[in-house]
Design an enzyme around this catalytic site. Structure first.
Site, mmCIF file in Angstrom:
data_model
loop_
_atom_site.group_PDB
_atom_site.id
_atom_site.type_symbol
_atom_site.label_atom_id
_atom_site.label_comp_id
_atom_site.label_asym_id
_atom_site.label_seq_id
_atom_site.Cartn_x
_atom_site.Cartn_y
_atom_site.Cartn_z
ATOM 1 N N PHE A 90 -3.601 -29.349 -47.643
ATOM 2 C CA PHE A 90 -4.547 -29.205 -47.756
ATOM 3 C C PHE A 90 -5.302 -27.540 -48.728
ATOM 4 O O PHE A 90 -5.138 -26.650 -48.182
ATOM 5 C CB PHE A 90 -5.816 -29.332 -46.809
ATOM 6 C CG PHE A 90 -7.262 -29.202 -46.898
ATOM 7 C CD1 PHE A 90 -8.277 -30.034 -47.579
ATOM 8 C CD2 PHE A 90 -8.059 -27.995 -46.337
ATOM 9 C CE1 PHE A 90 -9.115 -29.878 -48.004
ATOM 10 C CE2 PHE A 90 -9.396 -28.197 -46.950
ATOM 11 C CZ PHE A 90 -10.041 -28.688 -48.298
ATOM 12 N N LYS A 115 -0.933 -17.980 -44.128
ATOM 13 C CA LYS A 115 -2.471 -17.923 -43.144
ATOM 14 C C LYS A 115 -0.932 -17.622 -41.862
ATOM 15 O O LYS A 115 -2.023 -16.488 -41.684
ATOM 16 C CB LYS A 115 -2.784 -19.628 -42.658
ATOM 17 C CG LYS A 115 -3.561 -18.730 -41.907
ATOM 18 C CD LYS A 115 -5.173 -20.488 -42.099
ATOM 19 C CE LYS A 115 -6.160 -19.975 -40.769
ATOM 20 N NZ LYS A 115 -7.213 -21.082 -40.794
#
Lengths: 651, 181
Positions: free
Chosen positions: A153, A203
């Site tokens: 995503f 991340k």
């Protein structure tokens, strides 16, 4: 180590830096009484390391937009109040703001965005910065390392996408390399030929912790060594060409101001008596009121400047890249001249134009080398010739002092975009920082707003990015709050990024916005008029009420429809404090930017505005043709061929 | 127009090959061959680039390669004495009747037969591009089943050495991810 502990460490370090005022490692040493910052290295998260690195690079403002993959860094930002984050309304705005910030100061601008769409939205701003060599660093979040390549995503290959439009980019692969990557990114962005650098940070790396080590020695990259001084033999060869020349012209580009070589340029042209022509981004390289400065060259440059270039026997190109908008037809470009090209980027030399002497180096250094030896030599005859060409240009001018006779092409009461810019120039004393969008208003700015100081015109020259103006102006004003900043935008480009009005309001940025509204994509319309037989396909615009639009954002707005209202509106705008203000100038719909070198035409083959005499002649011919269509036996006086190239005689 | 051979030392960082090949496309350089491989230095790889172009174009490529941060050094090997080699594996149709002929050809070209099957041979041949061209022309009548070439690798003769500019890998950088690809 727990996250809490890391946070505490970050706070300690941040406070230390604050106490050290400069934010440099050196200041830190003093504050701590420690010998080396590495001696008291602390464990930080990747996100905190990003913030630490930004502080150490001297960053005070970050323009950005949060999202999933960059959230750890946004969370860390809360512990670094010295880093002021500006929430834009679109990531494109963030990259343009960082660019405007960079161009206004010469410092590196910083934009931040999340992965995927956040990163792709930065792209136009990155390409804009690349084309105009503007130093920005973009920090993007990326999906976690393990998810890269799985179409996760909001995953996109942003280092791949930005490969051709960054000076360099990084996909951080380990937290242990994060600090070094960011340090290199800033170093590469600001040195040599500046440009955008992107750092993509997964991340998980933002969340991981490591001992934070910030090296104090200068960055050394084996494959990256920006040149400094020019080669002595080439400098000698350049001096020889200058000595032998009778009709020299200096072509001054963006590189002059980027290298802080403005004083050296002024001294060179004064000493050797060489006229200076400016590129669009070269405006500000030397004061346009300087007696040696002849004005802007190129597609919409002064006719006298283009004639001078074509008739020159020596071109001295300084920090410019012979863009097609500057040269016109390369086959006929300045054929009778020898050429010297000084640039920091060796790949620019002999790229578009073959030169006799190419010098690779920092402009300031090279100009100093030249100044050591350059001789004083008058060029009066050459300046006289340029003055003759200029006198012809002045005849055709529509923007004239109030007491001068009006050009017959200008109907009474019409508000001209060109006039608006000239009045703005005079009312601001030429001292504002102007930031333009792209189109006719941009060219009028270039023609009618004379700049004296470097970094005082901020415009997208290379990429020609519509939508650049407003966000770049916000970035410029935040970078230089002491300066009067005007965003000069057209009705088309303004609507591409007008959502950034909200950013200006939220940040209380006092930017003056002049919307030059002609209800058309004016420059495209002009091309359609000249080259597509006036088929105005998709250029008329149905616009919102720009004043009401501003008011919806809580921004005061003034509408100007006549010349007589300009002064009051500009004065009121300048007096307004505390936030943005908008003035809409409703100008003549079908005004033309003259002169114009059609794309690919010879540089001196310009479409000119007719002189008053030519204009009256044409008017009489038309009237006669209408009265007696078949029997006009009066020999029509020849009209300059350039004047009839346009099908209409527009203003 | 002439054949130009460039040798480039590049840092082993992810994406270097993409940067170089992107440059070819971005600036419309027409490349004949590109070969990449490791060097004696752990952190450096070497690329050999062959292009058919005029001298100005080759010069432009050298300058643009230098603009890439990961490119440490570029040499234009045509400006100095150098050796260049290309290698090919050629699978040639060879039945029991004509196998001898093929083997004879291989001997003449100092090519090695590295696989023999009932209906074909795999031949390994090394040399300058021209030699490989001649060889493939001569075996073509027998039938080339498949073929692969490495692209040219090249090196200056004697003291003409590609300088690594005193290359030192950056302190603190792990070598775990070192791959030019």
């Amino acid at each position: 180590m727990s996250d809490d502990k890391a946070a505490t460490n970050a706070e300690t370090l941040a406070k230390t830096l604050e106490a050290g005022a400069g934010g440099s490692a050196g200041a830190c040493e003093q504050a701590n009484g420690e010998a080396d910052i590495r001696a008291e290295a602390v464990v930080l998260t990747g996100a905190e390391i990003v913030c630490e690195c930004l502080l150490r690079e001297g960053v005070d403002i970050v323009f950005g937009y949060p999202g999933g993959a960059i959230l750890p860094t946004y969370d860390a930002l809360t512990r670094y109040p010295q880093l002021h984050h500006v929430l834009t309304r679109h990531e494109q705005g963030a990259s343009h703001m960082a660019d405007g910030y960079a161009r206004a100061t010469g410092k590196v601008g910083v934009a931040m965005a999340t992965s995927g769409p956040g990163a792709t939205n930065l792209v136009t701003g990155i390409a804009t910065a690349m084309m105009d060599s503007s130093p920005i660093v973009c920090i993007t979040g990326q999906v976690p390392t393990g998810a890269i390549g799985t179409d996760a995503f909001q995953e996109t290959d942003v280092t791949g996408i930005t490969l051709p439009i960054t000076k360099h980019n990084y996909l951080v692969t380990s937290i242990d390399e994060l600090a070094e990557d960011i340090r290199e990114a800033f170093h590469i962005a600001r040195t040599g030929r500046p440009g955008p650098v992107l750092v993509d940070i997964p991340k998980d790396i933002q969340i991981q912790t490591t001992e934070f080590v910030y090296p104090t020695e200068p960055v050394t990259l084996p494959g990256y060594k920006p040149p400094r001084r020019g080669r002595a033999d080439q400098v000698e060869a350049a001096l020889e060409l200058i000595r032998e020349s009778r009709r020299p012209v200096i072509l001054a580009g963006h590189g002059i101001s980027m290298a802080n070589a403005n004083a050296e340029l002024a001294e060179l042209c004064e000493r050797a008596q060489i006229p200076v022509a400016l590129t669009l981004l070269g405006k500000g390289a030397i004061s346009e009121r300087h007696p040696m400065c002849v004005g802007m060259m190129g597609m919409h440059g002064g006719a006298e400047v283009n004639h001078a270039i074509q008739q020159a026997d020596l071109l001295i190109a300084l920090g410019m890249r012979f863009d097609d908008r500057v040269t016109g037809n390369l086959a006929t470009y300045a054929k009778g001249s020898r050429k010297i090209h000084v640039d920091i980027d060796s790949s620019e030399i002999n790229k578009n134009v073959r030169v006799d002497v190419g010098i690779v180096g920092d402009l300031r250094e090279v100009l100093r080398q030249l100044l050591d030896r350059v001789e004083r030599r008058p060029n009066d005859a050459w300046f006289d010739r340029i003055a003759e060409w200029r006198a012809d240009s002045e005849l055709r001018e529509i923007v004239r002092p109030a007491d001068a006779p009006r050009h017959p092409a200008v109907s009474e009461g019409k508000l001209l975009g060109a006039q608006v810019i000239r009045d703005l120039f005079e009312l601001t004393g030429g001292n504002a920082v102007t930031v333009t969008d792209v189109g006719q208003h941009q060219m009028w700015e270039a023609q009618y707003y004379q700049h004296e100081r470097p970094h005082s015109l901020i415009t997208s020259g290379g990429l020609g990015t519509m939508g650049f103006g407003l966000p770049a102006a916000i970035g410029a004003k935040m970078a230089r709050p002491d300066q009067e900043v005007w965003a000069i935008v057209g009705d088309g480009g303004f609507q591409m990024t007008s959502m950034e009005l909200a950013t200006a309001v939220q940040e209380k940025v006092k930017v003056n916005i002049a919307v030059i509204n002609n209800g058309f994509l004016g420059m495209v319309r002009q091309w359609q008029e000249f080259f597509y037989e006036e088929r105005y396909n998709q250029t008329p615009m149905v616009n919102p009420d720009f004043c009401k639009l501003a008011e919806a954002y809580g921004i005061p707005a003034i509408r100007v429809t006549e010349r007589g209202q300009i002064e009051d509106a500009v004065n009121a705008t300048r007096a307004q404090a505390g936030g943005p203000i908008l003035v809409e100038f409703v100008v003549e719909k079908e005004e033309i930017v003259f002169p114009m070198v059609p794309a690919g035409a010879d540089l001196d083959d310009m479409i000119r505005r007719p002189t008053p005499a030519e204009f009256e002649q044409k008017r009489r011919e038309r009237a006669a043709a209408k009265a007696t269509p078949a029997e006009t036996d009066a020999e029509p006086e020849p009209v300059a061929p350039a004047a009839v190239a346009g099908t209409r005689f527009g203003v | 127009m002439a054949k130009h051979i460039l040798a480039a030392l590049v840092e082993n960082r992810p994406g270097v090959l993409a940067r170089v090949s992107n440059l070819f496309r971005r600036r419309s350089f027409n490349i004949d061959s590109l070969s990449v491989g490791r060097t004696q230095r752990e952190n450096l790889s070497r690329m050999t680039i062959v292009m058919e172009s005029d001298a100005a174009e080759a010069d432009r490529l050298v300058k643009n390669l230098y603009k890439l941060v990961d490119v440490v050094h570029v040499d234009h090997l045509h400006n100095q004495p150098s050796v260049a080699r290309d290698m090919a594996l050629v699978k040639v149709k060879a039945s029991s009747e004509n196998r001898r002929e093929v083997i004879q050809l291989c001997d003449i070209f100092r090519a090695r037969i590295i696989d023999v099957a009932a209906e074909s041979l795999v031949v390994e041949i090394t040399g300058e591009e021209e030699k490989l061209g001649h060889f493939t022309e001569l075996v073509r009548p027998f039938g080339i089943v498949e073929m692969v070439r490495t692209g040219v690798i090249a090196m200056g003769r004697g003291s003409h050495t590609l300088k690594d500019q005193g290359y030192k890998p950056n302190r603190g950088r792990s070598s775990s991810r070192r791959s030019v690809l």
